[in-house]
Write a protein that holds these residues in place. Structure first.
Motif, PDB file in Angstrom:
ATOM      1  N   ALA A 146       0.857  -1.183   0.000  1.00 33.03           N
ATOM      2  CA  ALA A 146       0.000   0.000   0.000  1.00 33.03           C
ATOM      3  C   ALA A 146       0.895   1.236   0.000  1.00 33.03           C
ATOM      4  O   ALA A 146       1.635   1.475   0.948  1.00 33.03           O
ATOM      5  CB  ALA A 146      -0.918   0.008   1.215  1.00 33.03           C
TER       6      ALA A 146
ATOM      7  N   ALA B 282      -0.012   4.593  -0.286  1.00 36.70           N
ATOM      8  CA  ALA B 282      -0.526   5.771   0.398  1.00 36.70           C
ATOM      9  C   ALA B 282      -0.790   5.480   1.870  1.00 36.70           C
ATOM     10  O   ALA B 282      -0.972   4.330   2.268  1.00 36.70           O
ATOM     11  CB  ALA B 282      -1.817   6.245  -0.264  1.00 36.70           C
TER      12      ALA B 282
ATOM     13  N   SER C  37      -6.256   6.497   4.810  1.00 35.59           N
ATOM     14  CA  SER C  37      -6.967   7.760   4.647  1.00 35.59           C
ATOM     15  C   SER C  37      -7.980   8.040   5.747  1.00 35.59           C
ATOM     16  O   SER C  37      -8.045   9.142   6.271  1.00 35.59           O
ATOM     17  CB  SER C  37      -7.665   7.786   3.287  1.00 35.59           C
TER      18      SER C  37
ATOM     19  N   VAL D  75      -7.227   2.045   2.736  1.00 32.31           N
ATOM     20  CA  VAL D  75      -5.883   2.312   2.226  1.00 32.31           C
ATOM     21  C   VAL D  75      -5.894   2.223   0.699  1.00 32.31           C
ATOM     22  O   VAL D  75      -6.793   1.636   0.102  1.00 32.31           O
ATOM     23  CB  VAL D  75      -4.840   1.325   2.791  1.00 32.31           C
ATOM     24  N   THR D  76      -4.882   2.813   0.065  1.00 38.28           N
ATOM     25  CA  THR D  76      -4.725   2.740  -1.385  1.00 38.28           C
ATOM     26  C   THR D  76      -3.600   1.765  -1.699  1.00 38.28           C
ATOM     27  O   THR D  76      -2.483   1.897  -1.163  1.00 38.28           O
ATOM     28  CB  THR D  76      -4.398   4.119  -1.981  1.00 38.28           C
TER      29      THR D  76
ATOM     30  N   GLN E 233      -0.925  -0.472  -4.329  1.00 44.27           N
ATOM     31  CA  GLN E 233       0.039  -0.057  -5.344  1.00 44.27           C
ATOM     32  C   GLN E 233      -0.579   0.057  -6.739  1.00 44.27           C
ATOM     33  O   GLN E 233      -0.157   0.868  -7.549  1.00 44.27           O
ATOM     34  CB  GLN E 233       1.213  -1.042  -5.379  1.00 44.27           C
TER      35      GLN E 233
ATOM     36  N   GLY F  45      -3.445   1.111  -7.415  1.00 43.39           N
ATOM     37  CA  GLY F  45      -4.440   2.176  -7.437  1.00 43.39           C
ATOM     38  C   GLY F  45      -5.798   1.769  -6.906  1.00 43.39           C
ATOM     39  O   GLY F  45      -6.676   2.616  -6.727  1.00 43.39           O
ATOM     40  N   SER F  46      -5.992   0.490  -6.643  1.00 45.12           N
ATOM     41  CA  SER F  46      -7.268   0.030  -6.086  1.00 45.12           C
ATOM     42  C   SER F  46      -7.317   0.303  -4.590  1.00 45.12           C
ATOM     43  O   SER F  46      -6.321   0.711  -3.975  1.00 45.12           O
ATOM     44  CB  SER F  46      -7.459  -1.463  -6.368  1.00 45.12           C
ATOM     45  N   THR F  47      -8.480   0.083  -4.007  1.00 49.55           N
ATOM     46  CA  THR F  47      -8.678   0.360  -2.583  1.00 49.55           C
ATOM     47  C   THR F  47      -8.642  -0.914  -1.768  1.00 49.55           C
ATOM     48  O   THR F  47      -9.165  -1.956  -2.179  1.00 49.55           O
ATOM     49  CB  THR F  47     -10.034   1.059  -2.368  1.00 49.55           C
TER      50      THR F  47
ATOM     51  N   ARG G 253      -8.459  -6.629  -0.118  1.00 50.50           N
ATOM     52  CA  ARG G 253      -9.075  -5.770  -1.127  1.00 50.50           C
ATOM     53  C   ARG G 253     -10.477  -5.362  -0.663  1.00 50.50           C
ATOM     54  O   ARG G 253     -11.204  -6.172  -0.101  1.00 50.50           O
ATOM     55  CB  ARG G 253      -9.145  -6.480  -2.475  1.00 50.50           C
ATOM     56  N   GLU G 254     -10.812  -4.119  -0.919  1.00 44.27           N
ATOM     57  CA  GLU G 254     -12.147  -3.650  -0.546  1.00 44.27           C
ATOM     58  C   GLU G 254     -13.190  -4.320  -1.431  1.00 44.27           C
ATOM     59  O   GLU G 254     -12.980  -4.501  -2.630  1.00 44.27           O
ATOM     60  CB  GLU G 254     -12.257  -2.133  -0.690  1.00 44.27           C
TER      61      GLU G 254
END
Length: 274
Positions: free
Chosen positions: A15, A17, A20, A33-34, A36, A38-40, A77-78
């Motif tokens: 991850a 980022a 959040s 979290v974001t 690598q 770009g997915s959540t 993964r979300e």
């Protein structure tokens, strides 16, 4: 509130980022979290045993795919979809999809600790004893004996989620479960019984769930209705204790509502009327 996962944990698990914001109602136990790509993802505070169960569930397409686990943080993964709640549980198509989901999970080769609702209920009764009336004590006594008998008679247990009613998501890829904190070895009938009570299924919907599961798996789940009543009594007794121990109105209201649901409930045997 628990602090979010550190940058070291996030980078080690893919991850980029920082976390959040916490998921609503999780009080820092889970953070968005974001990843690598770009997915959540979702970072959840949990112990290693639960993380292992979640990983296996993700591999079986029963739960979200797990990215990794480090320093007490599990990143998955979300799930893009809707949290299943209320009357949605009674839809025939959803019931059939639940049967498919639970069938896959119950066939998973993983060993977990054995569940014992009778032990939990006994602890609740001891704590709440002085706050239960005679009829409620009789119901608790019936539930204790019945749970112990059902557990003793169980010849075949399977990996169960045991909190399906609160943790089911409807996604574009089918139903998925989250939060495997209560996962344990139990009978399929107990799993279905808990779902029947906690999702407030009607008798018609419950009969569809049980019959479809039996037809799909070949397993005997005739005790599901009895388990449903046992679970209802257990939750009602727990709420009585929680209302007194935590002095919170919501628990008192829950206890009253659950005892009212049990009064004349179709799954409660005639000799145990409240």
């Amino acid at each position: 509130m628990i602090e979010p996962p550190s940058d070291t944990v996030l980078s080690a698990l893919g991850a980029n980022a920082v976390a959040s914001h916490p998921l609503r109602g999780m009080n820092g136990m889970a953070w968005v979290v974001t990843l690598q790509d770009g997915s959540t993802g979702v970072a959840t505070r949990t112990d290693p045993a639960v993380a292992d169960v979640a990983r296996v569930a993700g591999e079986r397409d029963v739960g979200p795919r797990v990215i990794g686990y480090r320093d007490g943080w599990l990143i998955s993964r979300e799930l893009p979809g809707e949290h299943v709640v209320g009357v949605a549980f009674g839809r025939p198509a959803l019931i059939d999809a639940i049967v498919d989901l639970l069938s896959r999970w119950h066939d998973t080769e993983i060993e977990l600790n054995d569940a014992s609702l009778s032990e939990s209920l006994n602890a609740y009764v001891v704590r709440a004893h002085h706050h239960l009336n005679e009829q409620q004590l009789n119901a608790a006594d019936w539930a204790l004996k019945t749970a112990a008998e059902l557990e003793a008679a169980s010849e075949h247990t399977v990996p169960c989620h045991l909190d399906v009613g609160a943790n089911l998501f409807d996604t574009e890829h089918g139903l998925r479960l989250i939060d495997f904190d209560h996962a344990a070895m139990a009978t399929p009938a107990q799993e279905l019984g808990q779902l029947i009570w906690e999702a407030e299924l009607s008798r018609t919907a419950a009969e569809r769930l049980v019959s479809r599961y039996g037809e799909t798996t070949g397993r005997d789940v005739a005790a599901s209705a009895t388990w449903s009543a046992v679970v209802g009594v257990s939750w009602a007794v727990w709420a009585v204790w929680a209302a007194e121990a935590r002095t919170e109105l919501r628990f008192a209201l829950a206890a009253r509502r659950w005892w009212e649901r049990l009064n004349g409930h179709w799954a409660l045997p005639p000799g145990c009327a409240l």
